[in-house]
Every structure is written in structure tokens, then in C-alpha cells.
Design a protein around this motif. Structure first.
Motif, PDB file in Angstrom:
ATOM      1  N   HIS A  42       0.859  -1.185   0.000  1.00 35.71           N
ATOM      2  CA  HIS A  42       0.000   0.000   0.000  1.00 35.71           C
ATOM      3  C   HIS A  42       0.890   1.229   0.000  1.00 35.71           C
ATOM      4  N   VAL A  43       0.397   2.326  -0.520  1.00 37.37           N
ATOM      5  CA  VAL A  43       1.195   3.566  -0.501  1.00 37.37           C
ATOM      6  C   VAL A  43       1.436   4.020   0.940  1.00 37.37           C
ATOM      7  N   PHE A  44       0.529   3.630   1.848  1.00 34.60           N
ATOM      8  CA  PHE A  44       0.754   3.934   3.266  1.00 34.60           C
ATOM      9  C   PHE A  44       1.776   2.932   3.807  1.00 34.60           C
ATOM     10  N   PRO A  45       2.956   3.409   4.205  1.00 38.25           N
ATOM     11  CA  PRO A  45       4.004   2.480   4.662  1.00 38.25           C
ATOM     12  C   PRO A  45       3.760   2.048   6.105  1.00 38.25           C
ATOM     13  N   ALA A  46       2.991   0.972   6.254  1.00 36.47           N
ATOM     14  CA  ALA A  46       2.534   0.555   7.588  1.00 36.47           C
ATOM     15  C   ALA A  46       3.692   0.149   8.495  1.00 36.47           C
TER      16      ALA A  46
ATOM     17  N   VAL B 241      -8.388   1.503   2.632  1.00 41.60           N
ATOM     18  CA  VAL B 241      -7.536   0.427   3.157  1.00 41.60           C
ATOM     19  C   VAL B 241      -8.444  -0.784   3.316  1.00 41.60           C
ATOM     20  N   PRO B 242      -7.919  -2.003   3.112  1.00 44.95           N
ATOM     21  CA  PRO B 242      -8.784  -3.192   3.145  1.00 44.95           C
ATOM     22  C   PRO B 242      -9.236  -3.522   4.564  1.00 44.95           C
ATOM     23  N   TYR B 243     -10.535  -3.655   4.727  1.00 37.99           N
ATOM     24  CA  TYR B 243     -11.094  -3.960   6.055  1.00 37.99           C
ATOM     25  C   TYR B 243     -10.638  -5.338   6.536  1.00 37.99           C
ATOM     26  N   SER B 244     -10.321  -5.431   7.788  1.00 36.28           N
ATOM     27  CA  SER B 244     -10.141  -6.724   8.457  1.00 36.28           C
ATOM     28  C   SER B 244     -10.337  -6.482   9.944  1.00 36.28           C
ATOM     29  N   PRO B 245     -10.716  -7.507  10.687  1.00 35.35           N
ATOM     30  CA  PRO B 245     -10.827  -7.344  12.148  1.00 35.35           C
ATOM     31  C   PRO B 245      -9.497  -6.920  12.762  1.00 35.35           C
ATOM     32  N   GLU B 246      -8.390  -7.385  12.186  1.00 34.70           N
ATOM     33  CA  GLU B 246      -7.072  -7.004  12.705  1.00 34.70           C
ATOM     34  C   GLU B 246      -6.824  -5.511  12.504  1.00 34.70           C
TER      35      GLU B 246
ATOM     36  N   PHE C  10      -7.614   6.346   4.438  1.00 33.70           N
ATOM     37  CA  PHE C  10      -6.766   5.476   5.280  1.00 33.70           C
ATOM     38  C   PHE C  10      -7.079   5.614   6.777  1.00 33.70           C
ATOM     39  N   CYS C  11      -8.142   6.335   7.127  1.00 42.14           N
ATOM     40  CA  CYS C  11      -8.410   6.611   8.539  1.00 42.14           C
ATOM     41  C   CYS C  11      -9.733   5.983   8.966  1.00 42.14           C
ATOM     42  N   MET C  12      -9.685   5.030   9.869  1.00 45.72           N
ATOM     43  CA  MET C  12     -10.893   4.326  10.291  1.00 45.72           C
ATOM     44  C   MET C  12     -11.572   5.032  11.463  1.00 45.72           C
ATOM     45  N   ILE C  13     -10.819   5.301  12.511  1.00 48.01           N
ATOM     46  CA  ILE C  13     -11.370   6.101  13.613  1.00 48.01           C
ATOM     47  C   ILE C  13     -10.386   7.219  13.963  1.00 48.01           C
ATOM     48  N   HIS C  14     -10.920   8.274  14.556  1.00 42.47           N
ATOM     49  CA  HIS C  14     -10.143   9.504  14.779  1.00 42.47           C
ATOM     50  C   HIS C  14      -9.513   9.457  16.170  1.00 42.47           C
ATOM     51  N   ASP C  15      -8.286   8.960  16.207  1.00 41.03           N
ATOM     52  CA  ASP C  15      -7.591   8.766  17.489  1.00 41.03           C
ATOM     53  C   ASP C  15      -7.421  10.059  18.281  1.00 41.03           C
TER      54      ASP C  15
END
Ligand SMILES: [Zn+2]
Length: 332
Positions: free
Chosen positions: A19-23, A82-87, A130-135
Motif C-alpha cells: 500500500h502507498v501507506f508504509p505501515a 484500506v482493506p477492512y479486516s478485524p485485525e 486510510f483513517c478508520m477512527i479519529h484517534d
């Protein structure tokens, strides 16, 4: 040893594949900080995942339920980019817990840095970019709920506008919070940043970003600095000082949440500004110097960074810690 804490977990890693986001950047930054002697192992503290009740201070029950049960629609997953997964859900809950912990440490030590977080494109009821929840928003609302702060300021220097932040904090007022009137003419007409502002709340939101970039629709922050394409260190750094001073003139918050995005860098794949690595470090130093002079604690998250060379992203983010060390002191 640093005079402040670095919040980090190996589980900050986002399981999103190629992914372009370097995890992997989070672990690389930790390794760089240790290998270079900037930090020692005892400088790091390990976060726990945010509690669901904390996340629900910001996000809707419907959205949290969808994330927990894997029932996002195809469109919602597409928007997330970003691809959803429980992880992945677990990683974002941990990022939020990390920001809560960093805010807590910042209130104790004057500054704290989470080697993660800054997911400013998450909205109450959906995620995007790329942002799921706002930390950061979760951390602010937790600190307010627990009576540790009353007011906060977000200072977002990611190259992309903080659209989720703007929406989450629009129209909420703490009792007794100062409400500024319309802005006067403060910036020089030839200044590269075009300001737009509308409101003030218990949380004052500032975003410095490239105008011609994602998100296409930019909901108004308390203060937006819409920067033209290609500006370099000098013009940008002038805007940083101006924006922070303007904001602090309107609200002196109990906590500044600084989103130290690495993507205004000249070699960023998703950015169109022209800052150097040195310029970005000076940006961080300006924020820390002003906050320290004002006696306001700063909680830092990293936000975006998509340099062509991963090493540059690692350097820019690591330099945020170096800049804090130089401003706040410390030996190692
Ligand atoms: Zn960004």
C-alpha cells in the motif's frame, strides 16, 4: 533519557498489505530512535486499545457496530481506501488508545509523542483516506470527560486538510469558552496562505494544508490555511508561526494536539508542497517552542508520510522527536 514519553506498540502496524501507506514506518521509527541513541528503551510506554465507550465519545454507535461486526458496505470500505479486516480494527483501536495515553503523558510532562496516530480523515459515522477512527478526537474527548482538560487545540500540519477533525469539532461549545468574532485582516494580502474561518468551540481546529489536494471538499476548521502548490520552507514556516499565534490569540487551550504529518515533504508521493527535511524539523521546533513558551502541553501524533524513499519518511518522523528533545531538553 528523554524528559518525555514516546508511546509505541509493535501492534501499531496496519495490516493493509502492499500500500502507498508504509505501515511498517512505525517500527522503523522506533528502531531508528534507539539505534541513533536519540531514545532509550525506557523512554517508550506501551498503550492499550481504547475502550469502546471512549471511541463512542466521537463515533456513532452504528459505525462502531459495523466495524466490530465487519458489516461495512462495499462503498464504505472503498471510501476507507484500506482493506477492512478485524485485525485492522484492532490496530486503529490501539492507535486511539495510544493517543489517549500520549495526551495523559503530555499533561504530566509538557509533551508526549505517539509514534503513530493522526488519523484525521475519520468522521463520526464513516472512515476515509486510510483513517478508520479519529484517534486524536477520541483522546481529546476522553481528557474532557475525565476533567483533565476543558479546552484543546488541534494543530494539523499534514499536507491534507483535517476534514474529519473539522466536522467532529464543529459547533460544540464548552461552557464559558471564548467565542471569537469574525477574523480581522491579519495576514498580508500577498501572504501565501489564504485564511478561512468560521467558528470557535471548546476545541479550536487549525489545519495547514495544500489547497489543491485531497479532500476535494474541505469542511471549515476554526482556522484553515489553504496553501498554494509548491511552497517551500520559508513561506510555509511563516504560516506555521502565524497560524499558531492566531489560534492562541483566540483560545489558549489546556492541550495542543499537534499532527506532525511528514507529507508536506518535497518528495512525497501524495503531497504537492516543497518542504525539505530540515524545514520540516524546524516546523516541529517552532510548534514546540511556542507551546513551551505559552506553557501549554503538546500531544503529538505522526499522521501521513509517503516519501518516495521510506528512509526519508522515517527521518522526518524521527526528527520530530529530535526537535522535541532539543526544545524540552534531556540527555541520553
Ligand atoms: Zn496526509
Amino acid at each position: 533519557m528523554l524528559p518525555f514519553k514516546l508511546v509505541y506498540s509493535d501492534d501499531y502496524y496496519l495490516p493493509i498489505g502492499s500500500h502507498v501507506f508504509p505501515a511498517e514506518k512505525y517500527k522503523c521509527i522506533r528502531d531508528r530512535l534507539l539505534a541513533s541513541g536519540i531514545a532509550v528503551p525506557s523512554d517508550f510506554v506501551t498503550p492499550s486499545p481504547a475502550a469502546d465507550e471512549d471511541v463512542l465519545l466521537v463515533h456513532t454507535p452504528q459505525y462502531v457496530h459495523k466495524l466490530k461486526t465487519g458489516t461495512l458496505t462495499a462503498l464504505e470500505e472503498l471510501e476507507l481506501e484500506v482493506p477492512y479486516s478485524p485485525e485492522l480494527v484492532s490496530a486503529f483501536w490501539l492507535a486511539a488508545g495510544g493517543s489517549v495515553l500520549a495526551a495523559d503523558h503530555a499533561l504530566n510532562d509538557g509533551v508526549a509523542i505517539s509514534i503513530g496516530g493522526g488519523f484525521h480523515h475519520a468522521f463520526p459515522g464513516h472512515g476515509e483516506g486510510f483513517c478508520m477512527i479519529h484517534d486524536v478526537a477520541v483522546a481529546i474527548r476522553c481528557m474532557q470527560r475525565d476533567d483533565k482538560i476543558r479546552t484543546a487545540m488541534t494543530f494539523d500540519c499534514d499536507v491534507h486538510q483535517g476534514n474529519g477533525t473539522a466536522v467532529i469539532f464543529s459547533g460544540t461549545h464548552a461552557p464559558g469558552a471564548p467565542v471569537p468574532s469574525a477574523w480581522g485582516s491579519v495576514l498580508h494580502p500577498n501572504h501565501p496562505g489564504r485564511r478561512r474561518s468560521v467558528h470557535a468551540e471548546d476545541v479550536f481546529t487549525i489545519s495547514l494544508h495544500q489547497q489543491n489536494n485531497y479532500p476535494a471538499f474541505k469542511p471549515p476548521s476554526s482556522l484553515d490555511m489553504n496553501l498554494p502548490d509548491g511552497i517551500g520552507d520559508d513561506e510555509y514556516l511563516a504560516c506555521v508561526g502565524d497560524a499558531l499565534s492566531l489560534g492562541l490569540g483566540k483560545l489558549k487551550p489546556d492541550l495542543i494536539c499537534y499532527l506532525a504529518g511528514a507529507d508536506p515533504y518535497c518528495e512525497d508521493q501524495l503531497g504537492g508542497l516543497s518542504l525539505t527535511i530540515e524545514g520540516l524539523k524546524e516546523r516541529d521546533a517552532i510548534v514546540f517552542r511556542i507551546a513551551k513558551a505559552e506553557g501549554i502541553p503538546v500531544m503529538v501524533t505522526l499522521a501521513g508520510g509517503y516519501a518516495i524513499k521510506l528512509e526519508d519518511t522515517i527521518t522526518i518522523h524521527s526528527n520530530t522527536v529530535v526537535a522535541a528533545k532539543e526544545v524540552y531538553g534531556g540527555t541520553s
